[in-house]
Design an enzyme around this catalytic site. Structure first.
Site, PDB file in Angstrom:
ATOM      1  N   TYR A  86       0.869  -1.256   0.295  1.00 42.39           N
ATOM      2  CA  TYR A  86      -0.172   0.155   0.585  1.00 42.39           C
ATOM      3  C   TYR A  86       1.008   1.275  -0.037  1.00 42.39           C
ATOM      4  O   TYR A  86       0.179   2.065   0.355  1.00 42.39           O
ATOM      5  CB  TYR A  86      -0.772  -0.107   1.368  1.00 42.39           C
ATOM      6  N   LYS A 146       3.462 -15.075   4.784  1.00 44.93           N
ATOM      7  CA  LYS A 146       3.572 -16.153   3.560  1.00 44.93           C
ATOM      8  C   LYS A 146       5.165 -15.750   3.780  1.00 44.93           C
ATOM      9  O   LYS A 146       5.271 -15.624   2.458  1.00 44.93           O
ATOM     10  CB  LYS A 146       2.944 -15.370   2.346  1.00 44.93           C
ATOM     11  N   ASP A 191      -2.095 -18.558   3.926  1.00 40.31           N
ATOM     12  CA  ASP A 191      -3.483 -19.543   2.994  1.00 40.31           C
ATOM     13  C   ASP A 191      -3.796 -20.219   3.813  1.00 40.31           C
ATOM     14  O   ASP A 191      -4.876 -20.139   3.855  1.00 40.31           O
ATOM     15  CB  ASP A 191      -2.429 -20.458   1.597  1.00 40.31           C
ATOM     16  N   ASP A 218      -6.071  -6.535   5.325  1.00 41.88           N
ATOM     17  CA  ASP A 218      -7.474  -5.672   4.030  1.00 41.88           C
ATOM     18  C   ASP A 218      -8.412  -6.860   4.259  1.00 41.88           C
ATOM     19  O   ASP A 218      -9.461  -6.667   4.230  1.00 41.88           O
ATOM     20  CB  ASP A 218      -6.630  -5.031   2.790  1.00 41.88           C
TER      21      ASP A 218
END
Ligand code: NAD
Length: 480
Positions: A125, A172, A205, A229
């Site tokens: 972002y 991740k 995930d 988000d």
């Protein structure tokens, strides 16, 4: 009496703000309102930021901002006011409680009670994007140690203050070893300071899959901006409805509170909208400013109203609901329940909790020993043969004390020993290391670039390769 800034926003904003303010005032909130105009009218008057300079002054002076949703006009270079506010005011933490209200609001997850703590300022972002070749664009993912420390500490302090038992981290870092790796590392460091709170890390995930399937496994979940988000909307939705959740955006100085949904323009002006999301935002605000008794009173009256089956259209179901009401009538029902507690849903108690979390200021660490050990030169090359590109680049070696050690395409090693099957774009990362016995310097990088220019190789960017205290601060090629 605490002065707060209020913006009624667009679409359903004014109706849900009026309902919210009516409820919290009736409950005894000791607040004075300073109203500002933001959103559509300001945008359409030609201000692409959606907010006037004087309004910033008011927000910064009052430090606490309750904001209804606004409509961002499509096209025309209008900037999202939410993103601007978060960044300008340094609102680094986004806190979103997602609790199911089974059996009164339909959900597949009756036991869900999760708080998502999302880093709010950095990650993808930062919005630093570049097109570098015909075929490839990039977005820089920036993760900082202060950013990680602040958000992770916030999550643990939140858990401590609200009597939560566990903080889970989602990243991740099996793929993004530097960026997500730092987030995870800082999580482990900070977690060790809170032995009384359980901690765990999940790869995002499978973590997300578990959260969607068995959210009752989780308590507080902290994560970088983009994952937060996406997952915070999923969490709110599976708890019952995005229309019921509020969020707090917290910074060191200022804080902004809001509903998570948008301005629902099609529902505007019809006394239809559910004010619950903004009311939840206001409850977070009341806790933040230390008016925990009022926050508790409002939350219990709201739970009781939901339990009574007095529902707006968005959550009304014949099986669970008794009465379908409009925005105003819902607010009046909550007010009539002030002082009551839910009998089936769990009443809340904020005693001992609440009040703004006081976090220590970030302390910069002793800098590590930083050594330049190589350079990645990115090249725009429209051929498809990595050996041919390597041959061109190796001509540079003749005049420089550096050698080509690897070429990757989209991160996959294609030279030396690449696979013919690997698909290649026009964007190549070419890694140079100093030849044995010499060291990498900025001057050498410039020399490599000058040689590349002479050879008509189209270099598009460089990334310096550093070691920090002897540990590589860069990724290897996939397959290296
Ligand atoms: P939205 O959240 O406004 O609406 C999505 C759906 O949910 C619609 O069907 C709507 O009717 C319903 N809904 C939303 N809030 C509700 C409520 N309180 N009660 C009952 N039903 C409700 O999302 P959208 O349609 O994608 O966006 C509309 C506008 O809102 C856009 O201009 C967008 O930019 C803006 N937006 C603002 C914010 C914010 O200010 N924080 C957040 C998201 C979207």
């Amino acid at each position: 009496m605490k002065k707060i800034t209020v913006a009624k926003g667009d679409g359903i904003g004014p109706e849900i703000m009026d309902a919210t303010l009516k409820i919290i005032m009736a409950a005894g909130a000791q607040i004075e309102l300073d109203e500002i105009e933001v959103g559509e009218k300001v945008y359409l008057a030609g201000n692409t930021s959606g907010i006037a300079q004087e309004s910033w002054d008011i927000i910064r002076r009052n430090k606490v901002f309750l904001k209804a949703p606004i409509t961002t006009p499509q096209g025309g270079g209008y900037k999202s006011l939410n993103v601007t506010t978060r960044k300008f005011l340094g609102l680094y933490s986004n806190v979103r409680p997602c609790m199911s209200m089974h059996p009164f609001v339909s959900t597949k997850h009756p036991e869900m009670d999760v708080v998502i703590v999302r880093e709010n300022e950095e990650d993808l972002y930062a919005g630093i994007e570049h097109q570098q070749t015909d075929e490839v664009v990039q977005c820089l993912k920036l993760i900082s140690r202060p950013g990680c420390e602040k958000i992770v500490r916030y999550a643990f302090e939140y858990a401590k203050q609200y009597g939560r038992k566990k903080v889970t981290c989602f990243t991740k870092d099996n793929i993004m070893k530097q960026t997500d790796g730092l987030f995870h590392k800082v999580f482990d460091e900070v977690a060790s300071e809170y032995p009384e709170i359980e901690n765990e890390h999940w790869i995002i995930d499978i973590g997300a899959a578990k959260m969607a399937d068995r959210p009752e496994m989780f308590d507080v979940i902290v994560m970088p901006n983009l994952y937060g988000d996406v997952l915070s909307d999923i969490a709110a939705q599976i708890a019952g409805s995005v229309g019921l959740a509020g969020s707090a955006n917290i910074g060191e100085e200022c804080a902004m509170f809001e509903a998570i949904h948008g301005s629902a323009p099609r529902r505007a002006g019809q006394n239809l909208a559910n004010p619950s999301g903004l009311l939840q935002g206001a409850i977070l605000m009341l806790n933040h400013i230390g008016q925990t008794d009022v926050a508790e009173k409002v939350q219990n009256a709201w739970l009781r109203t939901i339990e009574d089956g007095v529902h707006t259209y968005d959550i009304y179901k014949e099986d669970n609901s008794k009465e379908k009401v409009g925005t105003k009538e819902f607010a009046d029902a909550v007010i009539a329940n002030l002082g009551q507690k839910p009998t089936i849903l769990k009443p809340v108690s904020y005693a001992g909790a609440g009040a703004a979390l006081k976090l220590p200021k970030y302390q910069r660490k002793t800098p590590a020993k930083k050594e330049l050990v190589g350079v990645d030169i990115f090249v725009n090359y429209t051929g498809s043969n990595p050996d041919e590109l390597a041959g061109m680049l190796q001509k540079i070696e003749k005049d420089c004390a550096a050698e080509l050690s690897m070429i990757t395409n989209r991160g996959i090693k294609v030279w030396p020993d690449g696979f013919e099957e690997t698909f290649c774009t026009d964007h190549w990362r070419c890694r140079f290391k100093p030849v044995k016995g010499s060291s990498m310097t900025k001057a050498l990088i410039v020399q490599i670039l000058l040689q590349a220019e002479k050879l008509k190789i189209d270099t598009i960017k460089t990334e310096n390769l550093y070691e920090f205290n002897g540990t590589a601060g860069y990724s290897l090629g996939q397959g290296q």
